[in-house]
Design a protein around this motif. Sequence first.
Motif, PDB file in Angstrom:
ATOM      1  N   PRO A 563      56.300  26.225  49.964  1.00  0.00           N
ATOM      2  CA  PRO A 563      57.472  25.362  49.664  1.00  0.00           C
ATOM      3  C   PRO A 563      58.379  25.142  50.866  1.00  0.00           C
ATOM      4  CG  PRO A 563      57.114  26.954  47.905  1.00  0.00           C
ATOM      5  CD  PRO A 563      56.154  27.328  49.000  1.00  0.00           C
ATOM      6  N   SER A 564      58.465  26.126  51.759  1.00  0.00           N
ATOM      7  CA  SER A 564      59.314  25.965  52.944  1.00  0.00           C
ATOM      8  C   SER A 564      58.771  24.916  53.914  1.00  0.00           C
ATOM      9  CB  SER A 564      59.447  27.303  53.671  1.00  0.00           C
ATOM     10  OG  SER A 564      58.172  27.781  54.072  1.00  0.00           O
ATOM     11  N   CYS A 565      57.503  24.543  53.767  1.00  0.00           N
ATOM     12  CA  CYS A 565      56.862  23.574  54.673  1.00  0.00           C
ATOM     13  C   CYS A 565      56.738  22.185  54.062  1.00  0.00           C
ATOM     14  CB  CYS A 565      55.480  24.075  55.093  1.00  0.00           C
ATOM     15  SG  CYS A 565      55.503  25.647  55.959  1.00  0.00           S
ATOM     16  N   TRP A 566      57.202  21.993  52.825  1.00  0.00           N
ATOM     17  CA  TRP A 566      57.023  20.694  52.169  1.00  0.00           C
ATOM     18  C   TRP A 566      57.689  19.559  52.946  1.00  0.00           C
ATOM     19  CZ3 TRP A 566      58.172  22.193  46.320  1.00  0.00           C
ATOM     20  CH2 TRP A 566      57.074  22.915  45.830  1.00  0.00           C
ATOM     21  N   ALA A 567      58.883  19.810  53.464  1.00  0.00           N
ATOM     22  CA  ALA A 567      59.607  18.735  54.171  1.00  0.00           C
ATOM     23  C   ALA A 567      58.805  18.217  55.362  1.00  0.00           C
ATOM     24  CB  ALA A 567      60.973  19.243  54.636  1.00  0.00           C
ATOM     25  N   ASP A 568      58.226  19.122  56.164  1.00  0.00           N
ATOM     26  CA  ASP A 568      57.410  18.697  57.306  1.00  0.00           C
ATOM     27  C   ASP A 568      56.086  18.092  56.850  1.00  0.00           C
ATOM     28  OD1 ASP A 568      59.337  19.616  59.067  1.00  0.00           O
ATOM     29  OD2 ASP A 568      58.433  21.617  59.220  1.00  0.00           O
ATOM     30  N   PHE A 569      55.510  18.678  55.825  1.00  0.00           N
ATOM     31  CA  PHE A 569      54.171  18.267  55.381  1.00  0.00           C
ATOM     32  C   PHE A 569      54.154  16.833  54.860  1.00  0.00           C
ATOM     33  CE2 PHE A 569      50.650  18.024  52.372  1.00  0.00           C
ATOM     34  CZ  PHE A 569      49.621  18.625  53.089  1.00  0.00           C
ATOM     35  N   PHE A 570      55.188  16.434  54.116  1.00  0.00           N
ATOM     36  CA  PHE A 570      55.178  15.126  53.458  1.00  0.00           C
ATOM     37  C   PHE A 570      55.966  14.050  54.215  1.00  0.00           C
ATOM     38  CE2 PHE A 570      54.422  18.055  49.848  1.00  0.00           C
ATOM     39  CZ  PHE A 570      53.215  17.524  49.398  1.00  0.00           C
ATOM     40  N   ASN A 571      56.358  14.325  55.468  1.00  0.00           N
ATOM     41  CA  ASN A 571      57.198  13.352  56.183  1.00  0.00           C
ATOM     42  C   ASN A 571      56.723  13.127  57.612  1.00  0.00           C
ATOM     43  OD1 ASN A 571      59.621  12.664  54.343  1.00  0.00           O
ATOM     44  ND2 ASN A 571      59.489  14.898  54.215  1.00  0.00           N
ATOM     45  N   CYS A 572      55.504  12.675  57.786  1.00  0.00           N
ATOM     46  CA  CYS A 572      54.991  12.333  59.111  1.00  0.00           C
ATOM     47  C   CYS A 572      53.835  11.361  58.955  1.00  0.00           C
ATOM     48  CB  CYS A 572      54.566  13.581  59.883  1.00  0.00           C
ATOM     49  SG  CYS A 572      53.438  14.648  58.994  1.00  0.00           S
TER      50      CYS A 572
END
Length: 816
Positions: A563-572
């Motif tokens: 969950p801590s990586c969702w922001a990076d994972f879904f925004n590139c």
Amino acid sequence: MVNDLIDEHDLDFVAIMETRRGGDKACDVMKKIKLKGQYKVDTVGYRGGIWLFWRDDRFTVDVLLADLQFIHAKVKTVGGSVSFFTAVYCSPDLVLREEALGKLVDIGKEVNGPWIVGGDFNAYVFCDEKVGGAGWNRRSMESFAGCINECGWIDLGFNGSKFTWERQGLKERIDRCFSNSDWRMGNSEASVFHLFSRKSDHRPIVLRSGTSRKVDRKKRPFRFLASWLLDDRFKDFIKESWQSGEGWNFAAKSFTDEVIKWNKEVFGNIFKEKQRLRGRIEGIEKALAQHDRDHLRKLQGRLWKERGLRIRPLRKMNSAMLMKLGWRLIDDKDSLWARVIRAKYHCGNDLIPIVKNKMDGSCVWKSICGVWNEMEQGLRWNIGDGSKVNFWRDRWIPNCPPLMDLECSNPEQRNFEDLVTSFARDGQWDMIKLRCWFSEEVVRKIAAVPAPRSDLGADKVVWGLNPNGKFSVSSAFRMEANQDSGGEPTFWKKVWKWPGPQKFKSFLWLLSKERIFTNLRRFERRMTDDLLCPLCRAHSESALHAVRDCVEVKSVWMMIVKPSCWADFFNCNMKEWISMNLSKNLGKSEYGDWKLTFVVCAWRLWWRRNKFIFQNQREDKGHVFWEVLFRSREISEIWCKTSDEKMKKGLSKAEIRVGWEPPDMDWVKLNVDRAVEKEGKNAACGGLLRDSSGTWLKGFTFNIGECGVLEAELWGLLKGLEMAWDYGCKKVHIEMDSVMALNVASGTCSSPSLMASFADRIREFLKLEWEVRFTHAFREGNKAADLLAKEGLSRSLGACVLALPPRFLSTALLDD
């Protein structure tokens, strides 16, 4: 390719349609075009896009109206004449195209003067302008013909192949040029040429007004081609043709005549070779326009490959050879040639010369000036006493641009004359002062560089792209190639080195190229009218949407990604997304190797989408989740087993006893090691002193900052020597598990090198009044130092001296 067209046809205006690039990517590409007058209409997703270029020294262009499907501009020449130019890219969608044609009719009513209109209209006028495919689109033909009549356009005709667009047997004439009667009367000799296609389904079309500015190449001055030096026969030719017994002028004149003849007859004129290949390709294009033959298609592809291999890299190689001349101005500054050049062009006496282009400069000097900016990117300072290195302007931090290009606090207060010595005290960096200026990330990079010291030698300039610090043409060529590709070679290495079966690698390659057949791709190829995702029916189905962003697949990713990586994972974007997942561990630890799980999951989600389309079966997300975990673990076990079997077959092993050995009587043993996290973002080292009985004397951990593996090893050795000297040792036996670091310390590596700053400091310690000897140790016998180094990763920046052994080290010390 665009620059080649500009040179070949001496173009004043260039319009590029359907660019499929927008934003910063478009700006980066446009900067490479020679014509400096520029204007663009951005894409909508991957559709559309128009770029307009012109010679700003000959024309003034005022864009009157910019639409998604055209750019309408007023053009004024240096002489004062005014005309209008409209670059058109009509949408493949008939409704949108008719809307654009209606706007062009409105523009035509307001135009008062010469007017040129050209581009991709995605429509034809007559039935014979289409071959293959379905029947003719009567409505499209009628609307296009109506626009031509209402605007009063005159078709300027064409020379060359009739059809301007071709794909899979379907041919159409949809690209053309028009003008009104005012422009045609003033340019009666104007003609349009359909060129052969280059990396596109469309042929470039060139409008010539009837006047041309041809350069008389026979009057061009003689130029020495750097590529001659790559030919092994050239040295022998020089020995045979240079008449050393004659005067300089006569010998140079006769050599020039002979080398021109040698270039044509032996080496081969690259310009003629380029013309020969282009002529053959144009001939094949004409033959294909009449009769489509497979053998001609294969020959066409082979010639294009030959043209790319034999011509395009020569520009980069020529730049690399010119950089070698620039390097001589630095590395060989006392030679006669360098002294003459430096004096003639006022380069100054500094180690790095001042290089400025001059109108009256020689061809060699202008060529060096042309590559000097690239040349500077490869230079790096090795800090000694710090008396010559500018803190802000020079490149002295590995893998980092000059500090003046980075963000800092109070930029208006920077003094660009500061030397690195202004930010150091007593051989150490002034960390308080550095933190006042920069973020912690930049401070960590600076801290990993040895600080200047007055008792060390002078600062040195090295070539930062070679491990030995010396310039090589091959490293300069690689730098040029990587700049053009934007670092892509590293990305593709990650893709093809992925540890798994070939079918998954092939899918990963297709996904990276965004070539999986989504509805958006099928729509772009005019194979469907449906853009929407078949699973969610809410968004257009791009490759990234199909495997990541669709609500039907996003929930699966959320089950396995932290969950801590969702922001990076879904925004590139796609490449950033794949590169990030092949480099970092974003998955939950209980689900195994993330690189493997990531690719298997993406492949399985694409397979689930296809199963829904072709078999009308919507699989449960939980079922997909468990199958991904099962398949990735299965592949991991089989792949590791196969790799182990290959290793056993290829290597014969012998068992040896490995462990810590106590030093001789009256000696102490210093063990040092390093620890570096991935990509060098955090590095540390550690070491410990023990006597001949194995008793702990002293130890240290040191968080270095951001650096590479070899630098961390050398930092450990340097700090270990410093600790041993301060403790009063007179006989020190040093053990470490890095052969390369031992070679640097013992002077085996040539100098100057990228490690010279460390080597100089280590040798200063070795000159002191004590006995020091080095041996290599296996990693298994260096466990205690390894644990201390790993402990340093979790500490703050700087060194920590340990008088007593820490608790976490007790087991390793007892084992030794």
